[in-house]
Design an enzyme around this catalytic site. Structure first.
Site, PDB file in Angstrom:
ATOM      1  N   ASP A  77       0.809  -1.218   0.000  1.00 45.21           N
ATOM      2  CA  ASP A  77       0.000   0.000   0.000  1.00 45.21           C
ATOM      3  C   ASP A  77       0.844   1.272   0.000  1.00 45.21           C
ATOM      4  O   ASP A  77       2.064   1.222   0.196  1.00 45.21           O
ATOM      5  CB  ASP A  77      -0.969  -0.009   1.202  1.00 45.21           C
ATOM      6  CG  ASP A  77      -0.294  -0.428   2.516  1.00 45.21           C
ATOM      7  OD1 ASP A  77       0.949  -0.490   2.565  1.00 45.21           O
ATOM      8  OD2 ASP A  77      -1.018  -0.680   3.484  1.00 45.21           O
ATOM      9  N   ASN A 134      -7.662  -2.715  14.181  1.00 41.79           N
ATOM     10  CA  ASN A 134      -9.057  -2.971  13.786  1.00 41.79           C
ATOM     11  C   ASN A 134      -9.162  -4.141  12.803  1.00 41.79           C
ATOM     12  O   ASN A 134     -10.210  -4.368  12.207  1.00 41.79           O
ATOM     13  CB  ASN A 134      -9.695  -1.707  13.176  1.00 41.79           C
ATOM     14  CG  ASN A 134      -9.041  -1.300  11.858  1.00 41.79           C
ATOM     15  OD1 ASN A 134      -8.096  -1.938  11.397  1.00 41.79           O
ATOM     16  ND2 ASN A 134      -9.538  -0.248  11.238  1.00 41.79           N
TER      17      ASN A 134
HETATM   18  C1  GLP Z   1      -0.612   0.266   8.670  1.00 43.36           C
HETATM   19  C2  GLP Z   1      -0.275  -0.515   7.387  1.00 43.36           C
HETATM   20  C3  GLP Z   1      -0.463  -1.999   7.573  1.00 43.36           C
HETATM   21  C4  GLP Z   1       0.103  -2.430   8.906  1.00 43.36           C
HETATM   22  C5  GLP Z   1      -0.700  -1.816  10.017  1.00 43.36           C
HETATM   23  C6  GLP Z   1      -0.198  -2.157  11.406  1.00 43.36           C
HETATM   24  O1  GLP Z   1      -1.744   1.059   8.586  1.00 43.36           O
HETATM   25  N1  GLP Z   1      -0.992  -0.080   6.242  1.00 43.36           N
HETATM   26  O2  GLP Z   1       0.144  -2.690   6.493  1.00 43.36           O
HETATM   27  O3  GLP Z   1       0.041  -3.825   9.031  1.00 43.36           O
HETATM   28  O4  GLP Z   1      -0.797  -0.412   9.866  1.00 43.36           O
HETATM   29  O5  GLP Z   1       0.878  -1.344  11.762  1.00 43.36           O
HETATM   30  P1  GLP Z   1       1.869  -1.651  12.954  1.00 43.36           P
HETATM   31  O6  GLP Z   1       2.675  -2.800  12.519  1.00 43.36           O
HETATM   32  O7  GLP Z   1       2.667  -0.397  13.091  1.00 43.36           O
HETATM   33  O8  GLP Z   1       1.018  -1.933  14.125  1.00 43.36           O
END
Ligand code: GLP
Length: 245
Positions: free
Chosen positions: A67, A136
C-alpha cells in the site's frame, strides 16, 4: 493456517526473517510482497544483517508493497516508499528497479489501480506475502467494510487507522485520509502469506480474525481460507487466543 508461537517481538521478528530468507535462498528471483508499519521492522533489520554477512542475496529478488498513502510523494518522509527505502531497500543488495509500490501522487485511481494490478500480474504473482495487522483487523489498507474488494483500490482510511498512524506524523491532521492498497484477491493469490502480530494491542484483532467468522468487518479473517497462511505471533498478541488455535 499454521500458528508459530513466539516469545516476544524480537523472537517473532527473527522467525519471520528466517522464513523470508529461506524463501529467497530457495528461489533467488522470487517475488516478495512487503508490508510497512512497526511490525516488520525487526525482521527487516535482521535480514539486513544477514545480507551484509552474505547469508542472503536479494540481487535477483523482486518486491511489491501492499500500500501507499494517496497524496504523498515517494520522497516524503512518511510515504511508504520512503519507509521501505530507509528501513530496508537501501541496506540490502536489491536492484531498486525491482521494487514496486503504488504511486501516491497518481490522482487517477482507475489508472493507478490497473497499473499496479498489472505489475503484480506481470511478475507472475507473489511468492511470499508479509502482512501486519491493524488493531481494527485491517491488512494492507483493506479496512473493515461490508464486502471484500478484490484488486488494488483507493480507500478512505477509518478514524481509528488515522488515529493509530498519527504517531508517525507531526499531528493527526497531517495523516493522509486515503491510500492505495492491494485488494484481497491480490493478497489471497500469494502462494504463501506470513503475518506478524505482536503486542497486547493486537490481541483482540488476532482473536477476532482467527477465532471468529470470516467477514469483511474483520478483514484479516479471510486468511483463515488461505491454503498456506502462517501466523507468527508473540505471547501478548495471543493472550486472548490461548490454546484455541
Ligand atoms: C498500517 C499498514 C499496515 C500495517 C498496520 C499495522 O496502517 N498499512 O500494512 O500492518 O498499519 O501497523 P503496525 O505494525 O505499526 O502496528
Amino acid at each position: 493456517m499454521r500458528l508459530i508461537r513466539a516469545k516476544d517481538y524480537q523472537d517473532a521478528s527473527r522467525k519471520v526473517a528466517n522464513i523470508i530468507s529461506a524463501q529467497v535462498i530457495l528461489k533467488p528471483d522470487c517475488v516478495l510482497g512487503l508490508a510497512t508499519g512497526s511490525s516488520p521492522l525487526g525482521a527487516y533489520s535482521q535480514l539486513i544483517k544477514w545480507c551484509e554477512r552474505g547469508d542472503v542475496d536479494f540481487s535477483k529478488t523482486k518486491t511489491v508493497n501492499l500500500d501507499e498513502y494517496v497524496g504523498l510523494s515517494a520522497d516524503h518522509d512518511q510515504s511508504y516508499s520512503y519507509f521501505m527505502h530507509h528501513n530496508f531497500f537501501d541496506h540490502i543488495n536489491i536492484d531498486p528497479s525491482n521494487t514496486n509500490l503504488p504511486n501516491g501522487l497518481e490522482m487517477d485511481d482507475a489508472k493507478e489501480c490497473a497499473r499496479y494490478d498489472k505489475v503484480i500480474r506481470d511478475l507472475g504473482g507473489v511468492d511470499l506475502q508479509l502482512l501486519g495487522i491493524g488493531a481494527n483487523g485491517h491488512i494492507g489498507f483493506n479496512e473493515p467494510t461490508v464486502e471484500f474488494v478484490t484488486g488494488t483500490h483507493r480507500v478512505d482510511l477509518t478514524a481509528s487507522t488515522i488515529a493509530a498512524n498519527s504517531r508517525f506524523f507531526e499531528n493527526e491532521s497531517m495523516v493522509p485520509r486515503q491510500a492505495y492498497t492491494m485488494g484481497m484477491l491480490d493478497i489471497m493469490q500469494a502462494r504463501r502469506v506470513v503475518m506478524i502480530a505482536t503486542g497486547a494491542n493486537k490481541a483482540q484483532a488476532v482473536y477476532d480474525a482467527f477465532c471468529g467468522p470470516v467477514t469483511p468487518q474483520m478483514p484479516a479473517s479471510i486468511m483463515q481460507l488461505h491454503p498456506d497462511f502462517v501466523l507468527v505471533a508473540d505471547e501478548a498478541a495471543l493472550s486472548l487466543v490461548g490454546d484455541k488455535l
